[in-house]
Write a protein that holds these residues in place. Structure first.
Motif, PDB file in Angstrom:
ATOM      1  N   ALA A 178       1.193 -19.347  -7.933  1.00  0.00           N
ATOM      2  CA  ALA A 178       1.055 -19.555  -6.556  1.00  0.00           C
ATOM      3  C   ALA A 178       2.384 -18.864  -6.149  1.00  0.00           C
ATOM      4  O   ALA A 178       2.294 -18.148  -4.990  1.00  0.00           O
ATOM      5  N   ASN A 179       3.395 -19.012  -6.754  1.00  0.00           N
ATOM      6  CA  ASN A 179       4.591 -18.410  -6.354  1.00  0.00           C
ATOM      7  C   ASN A 179       4.615 -16.659  -6.325  1.00  0.00           C
ATOM      8  O   ASN A 179       5.011 -16.019  -5.392  1.00  0.00           O
ATOM      9  N   ALA A 223       4.846 -14.346  -3.360  1.00  0.00           N
ATOM     10  CA  ALA A 223       5.792 -13.256  -3.344  1.00  0.00           C
ATOM     11  C   ALA A 223       5.204 -11.809  -3.035  1.00  0.00           C
ATOM     12  O   ALA A 223       5.970 -11.066  -2.531  1.00  0.00           O
ATOM     13  N   ARG A 224       3.922 -11.696  -3.412  1.00  0.00           N
ATOM     14  CA  ARG A 224       3.433 -10.360  -3.125  1.00  0.00           C
ATOM     15  C   ARG A 224       2.658 -10.353  -1.874  1.00  0.00           C
ATOM     16  O   ARG A 224       1.874  -9.735  -1.563  1.00  0.00           O
TER      17      ARG A 224
END
Lengths: 281, 286
Positions: free
Chosen positions: A223-224, A228-229
């Protein structure tokens, strides 16, 4: 562990592998519906089943699935078949019967059990053909395409298909993880194959807890990484690889539609080839 | 009483499209009490090789002899499998994933208990192993999931050390640890080795190979290409190039000194201390 992977994608280069996933998904749905048609007589039912079984066998040959693989996945079904038979035998029925020491064993009971068994075998075979010849990701694209109309009634189609594709994506990863943890715990003296029930439960606990923890960690990391993208589920997106209809897809679909239409015609007109020949089962 | 591979081959997922030969005719003997490094690129078969030592994988062909235990491709079952697993303890890569108990102490005692030690003895062994890896007593009753990454790794390794194995197999034990932690881990393994345990370690850190190991087994494409003393191995530049291994930093440093006219004996250099000794010797000669 390798048995769990039954029906996973196998990278051959067959006609079925090259078909558009949407064609395959639509055909599967049509065939699944056909499996559940019930015709006007028992003989007719078995005749159609025989045709469908031959057709499915041909598809299996094309997609390089061995009969052995299919039977392996049917192994667990014996208990269910027996259960079905018992239920069907105990159900009151009509028509001709065998008399076994005063117990009426109706022909219908046996036929009904056979129907269910044949249908199950066909369903499993068809799903197997689809999943071995289609990459999981392609399958979710096809699903997203199929569910596309639901967008207009505010169903989060993209989110659903993203969830499905992530779940599919992580099946092999989790299997690998399971194998790793099993090996690690085996090195600490856990016996996954033998032992009393109490030991077995302990063995499973030592597998499940690490597996859950790593799965939860992994999903958090994923999920991070997605955020982040700049992942935004509501955003417009393009695709790296576009699905494209080809001639072979059109032809395959026409064939399936004809098959479906033929079946419907037989069903609606209660056509019975065997009755015409003066044959009654 | 040693580890011996006799013409061992291992076929991964036979009779499927994923089939490939992961080990190809391995002959190897590892003597008791030695510290052996297994090096080579990812996918060269190192992990597959070490998993044969405690019969997590069975050879497709050939025979593995571990102490008195025999793992033969021809036999369906391995005799005394549980005993073998106690005799040869295997620590996987990222072993912290195998933690699951409520407390650190319980988790480490889990292994000994599986091998039929009583609760009391298992806890004793767990405490000993934990103090050996440097986990303080205040952490014993904490959940292993509350610990830091490095501490988790120590606890997981203690879980195998508590079995008191005769052979300790380690699959990249220092991967992902900070330099200080890695150094402490390595000296711990050296201590264990000096107490008489055979240590077999997969690693990518060539400086560790040079400093701690008596022998290095080099693998490439499912085969063993070289078995050699580390100090000899890293002298052979051609071989290093051929198997695309990087030489230890300390060796490249020493080579530069030699190239600039310093008279050092390369095969004497194992770590900082021996390098310094060599440099001092060279200077005193001048």
């Amino acid at each position: 562990m390798k048995n769990i992977a039954l029906g996973r994608y196998v990278p051959y280069d067959s006609f079925l592998h090259r078909l558009d996933p949407r064609t395959k998904l639509l055909s599967l749905i049509a065939l699944m519906i056909m499996i559940f048609f019930k015709f006007s007589s028992t003989a007719m039912n078995f005749f159609i089943y025989a045709l469908l079984l031959i057709f499915i066998y041909v598809l299996m040959r094309i997609s390089h699935i061995k009969l052995k693989t299919l039977f392996k996945s049917l192994k667990a079904m014996w208990v269910m078949i027996l259960f079905l038979l018992i239920i069907n035998v105990l159900m009151p029925s009509t028509g001709p019967y065998f008399d076994i020491f005063g117990f009426k064993l109706y022909h219908n009971a046996i036929y009904n059990t056979l129907y269910i068994v044949i249908r199950l075998v066909m369903m499993i075979a068809l799903t197997m053909i689809l999943t071995t010849s289609t990459k999981p990701l392609d399958l979710t694209y096809a699903l997203e395409w199929l569910l596309h109309p639901l967008k207009y009634i505010k169903v989060p189609v993209h989110e659903i298909s993203m969830i499905i594709s992530l779940a599919l994506r992580f099946i092999p990863t989790l299997l690998e993880e399971t194998e790793r943890i099993m090996k690690a715990q085996s090195s600490r003296g856990v016996d996954f194959e033998q032992g009393k029930l109490k030991d077995k439960i302990r063995a499973i606990v030592s597998l499940i807890i690490p597996l859950f923890i790593s799965a939860i960690q992994r999903s958090e990391e994923l999920a991070n990484a997605m955020e982040a993208r700049g992942y935004d589920p509501s955003g417009q997106r393009t695709r790296y690889r576009k699905m494209q209809w080809q001639m072979k897809d059109a032809l395959s679909l026409v064939f399936i539609v004809l098959l479906f239409g033929g079946m419907i015609t037989l069903l609606v007109t209660s056509f019975d080839f065997f009755l015409m020949m003066g044959f009654v089962l | 009483m040693s580890v011996k591979f006799e013409n061992v081959s291992f076929l991964y997922l036979p009779k499927t499209p994923f089939e490939h030969l992961a080990l190809d005719g391995i002959d190897l003997e590892i003597k008791d009490g030695t510290f052996t490094a297994i090096i080579g690129h990812t996918g060269s078969g190192k992990s597959t090789l070490v998993q044969h030592i405690n019969a997590l994988l069975r050879p497709s062909k050939g025979k593995v002899l571990v102490g008195d235990y025999v793992i033969d491709a021809a036999d369906k079952k391995v005799n005394k499998l549980q005993e073998l697993r106690k005799y040869a303890g295997l620590v996987f890569q990222f072993p912290e994933y195998q933690l699951f108990e409520e407390t650190v102490l319980k988790d480490v005692a889990f292994g000994p208990k599986n091998f039929k030690d009583s609760e009391q003895v298992a806890l004793e062994k767990a405490k000993k192993a934990l103090s050996l890896v440097g986990i303080e007593e205040s952490l014993f009753n904490k959940s292993p999931f509350e610990l830091s990454g490095g501490q988790k790794r120590r606890v997981a390794i203690a879980g195998i050390i508590a079995l008191e194995p005769q052979i300790l197999v380690l699959d990249e034990p220092t991967a992902g640890l900070d330099p200080q932690g890695a150094k402490e881990m390595m000296s711990l393994f050296k201590t264990i080795n000096e107490r008489g345990t055979t240590v077999i370690m997969i690693t990518h850190d060539m400086d560790n190979v040079l400093k701690y190991c008596d022998r290095a087994v080099v693998m490439k494409d499912a085969k063993i290409v070289k078995i050699e003393q580390p100090s000899e191995l890293f002298k052979d530049e051609e071989l290093l190039k051929e198997i695309s291994l990087e030489e230890p930093h300390i060796i490249s440093f020493a080579k530069k000194l030699i190239a600039n006219g310093m008279n050092l004996e390369l095969s004497e250099i194992k770590d900082f201390d021996s390098l310094i000794a060599q440099i001092e010797k060279a200077r005193s000669v001048k």
